[in-house]
Scaffold this active site. Structure first.
Site, PDB file in Angstrom:
ATOM      1  N   ASP A  62       3.201  -8.955  13.807  1.00 16.95           N
ATOM      2  CA  ASP A  62       2.946  -7.514  13.873  1.00 16.95           C
ATOM      3  C   ASP A  62       3.661  -6.900  15.069  1.00 16.95           C
ATOM      4  O   ASP A  62       4.283  -5.840  14.961  1.00 16.95           O
ATOM      5  CB  ASP A  62       1.431  -7.273  13.961  1.00 16.95           C
ATOM      6  CG  ASP A  62       1.087  -5.811  14.163  1.00 16.95           C
ATOM      7  OD1 ASP A  62       1.286  -5.026  13.221  1.00 16.95           O
ATOM      8  OD2 ASP A  62       0.623  -5.446  15.265  1.00 16.95           O
ATOM      9  N   GLU A 108       3.854 -10.372   7.742  1.00 14.81           N
ATOM     10  CA  GLU A 108       3.872 -10.323   9.207  1.00 14.81           C
ATOM     11  C   GLU A 108       3.829 -11.732   9.795  1.00 14.81           C
ATOM     12  O   GLU A 108       4.492 -12.011  10.805  1.00 14.81           O
ATOM     13  CB  GLU A 108       2.687  -9.501   9.712  1.00 14.81           C
ATOM     14  CG  GLU A 108       2.834  -8.011   9.448  1.00 14.81           C
ATOM     15  CD  GLU A 108       1.689  -7.200   9.993  1.00 14.81           C
ATOM     16  OE1 GLU A 108       1.911  -6.025  10.352  1.00 14.81           O
ATOM     17  OE2 GLU A 108       0.559  -7.717  10.067  1.00 14.81           O
TER      18      GLU A 108
END
Length: 251
Positions: free
Chosen positions: A67, A139
């Site tokens: 992320d 992610e």
């Protein structure tokens, strides 16, 4: 002893099949990992750890790292290529292109759901198609890629997947009044203008709520609610822009 031999043989076959799957995924990603085990970890949902009984780790720490890496790459690209935009405008573009919706669409395109390791309960409840799981797994893959291959290769992969979405968000002028943005789009595509029609008006004068249908070429494409006609129109226009961004056939 025969039972142990059978278990060992079964384990080798399972590991070999998994390696083939990981090689196939890398072909799809167009990325070659040095260490396949870190890619495999990026594909381990926590439900698999709970049910499998194997000594494995889930992908949540990689997701956390990915992320941040994704945010860095997107922010760097926006900073370098959108010099006329202020910080607030850049933040708006970033929030759209790293949203669950966009990441899920990328994951579906790459068939990431087909390579996930997850528990039977999660799988039976539709986990392989769940947007939040697909976005989180992408992610995690980005996090694994960063650790294994470094920022340069990860940047190349991320921008290869997400640049078209950045360009689309910019072309839809998310940074401006949604009614103005939609009108520009409709005029360019249809040589026409969108129409906003109030279909409901409820509540006392001090607490009104309006419902507006948004029509393009005589077809209702969205409806919006709001405490004023303008707010209801704005909300309808926002919904229409989101539909355009998803490639909606009606628009």
């Amino acid at each position: 002893m025969q039972e142990n031999i059978n278990k060992d043989s079964s384990g080798k076959k399972r590991r070999k099949n998994r390696q083939r799957q990981l090689e196939k995924l890398q072909t799809i990603l167009r990325v070659k990992f040095k260490n396949n085990s870190i890619l495999n970890r990026a594909l381990v949902h926590r439900s698999f750890v709970n049910e499998s009984g194997f000594d494995v780790h889930d992908n949540e720490r990689l997701e956390y790292l990915g992320d941040s890496v994704l945010g860095l790459i997107v922010n760097e690209y926006l900073f370098k290529h959108f010099e006329m935009y202020h910080e607030g405008d850049l933040a708006k573009i970033k929030s759209v292109v790293v949203s669950e919706d966009i990441l899920c669409r990328i994951s579906i395109k790459l068939n990431i759901g087909g390579f996930l390791l997850m528990g039977k309960g999660e799988e039976n409840s539709g986990g392989r198609e769940r947007p939040s799981i697909l976005a989180d797994t992408l992610e995690a893959i980005i996090g694994a890629m960063y650790l294994d291959l470094g920022l340069k290769e990860t940047r190349k992969f991320v921008l290869g997947q997400i640049k078209e979405h950045i360009d689309r968000v910019d072309s839809l002028t998310y940074l401006r009044d949604p009614k103005t943005a939609l009108q520009e789009y409709v005029q360019k595509k249809y040589k026409n203008r969108p129409a906003y029609i109030v279909v409901e008006e409820n509540g006392p004068d001090h607490n009104k709520e309006f419902k507006v249908n948004l029509e393009i070429n005589g077809h209702i494409v969205a409806s919006g609610m709001g405490p004023s006609k303008r707010k209801a129109e704005m909300n309808a226009a926002k919904l229409a822009l989101k539909e355009i961004d998803r490639g909606g056939e009606r628009l």
